[in-house]
Design a protein around this motif. Structure first.
Motif, mmCIF file in Angstrom:
data_model
loop_
_atom_site.group_PDB
_atom_site.id
_atom_site.type_symbol
_atom_site.label_atom_id
_atom_site.label_comp_id
_atom_site.label_asym_id
_atom_site.label_seq_id
_atom_site.Cartn_x
_atom_site.Cartn_y
_atom_site.Cartn_z
ATOM 1 N N GLN A 5 -17.212 8.801 28.339
ATOM 2 C CA GLN A 5 -17.482 7.355 28.369
ATOM 3 C C GLN A 5 -18.711 6.981 27.527
ATOM 4 O O GLN A 5 -19.548 6.175 27.935
ATOM 5 N N ILE A 6 -18.792 7.590 26.347
ATOM 6 C CA ILE A 6 -19.879 7.271 25.413
ATOM 7 C C ILE A 6 -19.387 6.175 24.466
ATOM 8 O O ILE A 6 -18.323 6.321 23.854
ATOM 9 N N PRO A 7 -20.118 5.073 24.323
ATOM 10 C CA PRO A 7 -19.688 3.980 23.440
ATOM 11 C C PRO A 7 -19.609 4.441 21.973
ATOM 12 O O PRO A 7 -20.475 5.172 21.486
ATOM 13 N N ILE A 8 -18.554 3.964 21.278
ATOM 14 C CA ILE A 8 -18.310 4.366 19.887
ATOM 15 C C ILE A 8 -18.258 3.140 18.989
ATOM 16 O O ILE A 8 -17.512 2.194 19.242
ATOM 17 N N LEU A 9 -19.043 3.186 17.918
ATOM 18 C CA LEU A 9 -19.003 2.179 16.863
ATOM 19 C C LEU A 9 -18.431 2.839 15.617
ATOM 20 O O LEU A 9 -18.870 3.923 15.218
#
Length: 463
Positions: free
Chosen positions: A171-175
């Motif tokens: 659940q690590i945010p990805i850009l």
């Protein structure tokens, strides 16, 4: 106000050779000055840094398994939805796969089409992807550095999939940044939905929304960071010096031919020879010389017949290098070569290519462009012919802009070059429209916008 103190950003550069104008020591310092610690995952020798808050690790180029390829074919071929806007490229690629995979084609036509719009099928494929491909190769890296955010410069690379899957699981945010105008409609859909995307322009934003089902607020426009250097007028030298540095003839017009990769066209060596013969046989109203610039992934040997010929200048995009051969690169560019490219596009009298990004770059300098729309004397299937490029989704805006001429025969090629030599202002309004549509900004600050979006993303997702 949220800050980035003690937060870690993992930057993934699967193909780093073209990123030195964006991910460099100066820009890394801007990111670390915002409070971020940086883990840079890239190819060996791609970048060096003395910044104490930057750690550089080597990207593992992990090949896909047969199962992974099979799931990808189901997602991007068998159950692909061609009813969506911007599906022109997808339809061409499906037609090609129909010819090479008759059994899969039968399944697609009998079953896949019926369920192409089904969210249930999409969810099942996503669950298969999550369950079957755990990709533990980066467990140690994630355990050691515990990144809070991920920025991936080319999410469509298969080499990024293990990292993106790990991020989804944790659940690590990805850009993600989409580094080219064709990526959204021509590449396999990424198996992990990213939190946010950065794109060049409104056309790409519409593609992300309508073709890949991203929401409007999840897609931001940066302009084209790679083109920032073209806005630096101080790099442009006078024409006499430019031609002298190339050992050319300052009294002759410059016909610039920019090659693509070998996969772009089978006929390019023949087309280039055709243009050379026109020059030598005085087919143009002005004396000309051919400036041949090879693609970073193209070997000079494909054009050896022109070596040491009069009125031919060979330009390579940097120095020959084996450092990035795994990514297909033959040449290693640096800032000097980027400056040379700006001068080349500025001073060229006519720029000729098949259907590549350099068309847009030429329009930035209002340099007339002729695209090659025929295969010389080769009898090629449509899926090998250059004709296919002008039906791809991303290139339709160029075709419709009336900013370039597409030569469909040797006669048209000669005529279009000649008319631009006589009047370079022709189609200038169309070229201006291409720049507006594709580049969004002309201020040379797209890299700054990219960095700002990265920093804003980390602040938004800080907990």
């Amino acid at each position: 106000m949220t800050t980035n103190n003690d937060k870690t950003l993992l930057i993934v550069l699967p193909y780093g050779i073209g990123w030195k104008s964006i991910i460099n020591e100066k820009n890394l310092e801007i990111l670390t000055n915002s409070g971020l610690k940086i883990i840079l995952l890239c190819e060996p020798n791609m970048i060096n840094s003395t910044n104490p808050d930057v750690v550089i690790k080597t990207l593992k180029k992990i090949p896909r398994t047969k199962s992974e390829i099979a799931i990808g074919l189901l997602r991007n071929y068998v159950f692909a939805d061609t009813s969506k806007p911007h599906s022109e490229t997808l339809e061409i690629k499906i037609s090609e796969l129909d010819n090479s995979h008759p059994i899969l084609s039968l399944i697609r036509k009998s079953i896949g089409k019926l369920f192409a719009k089904s969210t249930i099928v999409k969810n099942i494929l996503a669950q298969f992807d999550s369950a079957l491909f755990n990709n533990s190769e980066y467990d140690e890296l994630f355990a050691d550095y515990n990144p809070d955010f991920i920025f991936v410069t080319y999410p469509f690379s298969f080499y990024t999939y293990p990292i993106l899957r790990h991020a989804r699981k944790s659940q690590i945010p990805i850009l993600g940044y989409v580094p080219s105008w064709d990526n959204l409609t021509s590449k396999w859909e990424v198996p992990v939905k990213l939190n946010k995307l950065l794109v060049w322009n409104n056309i790409m934003k519409e593609e992300a929304i309508n073709f890949l089902d991203y929401s409007d607020e999840c897609v931001s426009i940066t302009g084209v960071p790679q083109f920032d250097i073209h806005s630096n007028d101080s790099l442009i030298v006078d024409r006499k010096k430019f031609i002298q540095d190339l050992h050319g003839d300052e009294n002759k017009k410059i016909l610039l031919y920019a090659t693509g990769t070998a996969q772009l066209s089978d006929s390019e060596p023949f087309i280039v020879k055709m243009i050379y013969d026109m020059i030598r046989n005085n087919k143009f109203d002005h004396p000309c010389q051919l400036l041949l610039r090879v693609h970073p992934r193209r070997s000079l040997s494909d054009f050896k017949d022109l070596f040491d010929k009069p009125d031919v200048i060979i330009q390579t995009p940097g120095k020959e290098s084996k450092e990035f051969k795994d990514s297909g690169y033959v040449w290693k560019s640096d800032f000097t070569d980027y400056s040379t490219l700006s001068n080349t596009l500025y001073h060229a009298d006519v720029m000729i290519n098949v259907a590549s990004t350099i068309t847009i770059e030429s329009c930035l300098f209002d340099t007339p462009v002729v695209n090659i729309g025929f295969d010389a004397d080769l009898d090629l299937d449509f899926h090998r012919s250059v004709k296919r490029h002008f039906q791809y989704s991303h290139y339709l805006d160029i075709v419709e802009s009336n900013g370039v001429k597409i030569a469909n025969s040797e006669q048209e090629l000669g005529e279009f070059i000649n008319r631009y030599l006589n009047d370079p202002a022709l189609e200038s309004a169309g070229r201006n429209l291409i720049v507006d549509n594709q580049c969004s900004f002309r201020d040379g600050k797209s890299s700054e916008r990219l960095l700002r979006y990265i920093i804003d993303f980390t602040k938004e997702y800080s907990v």
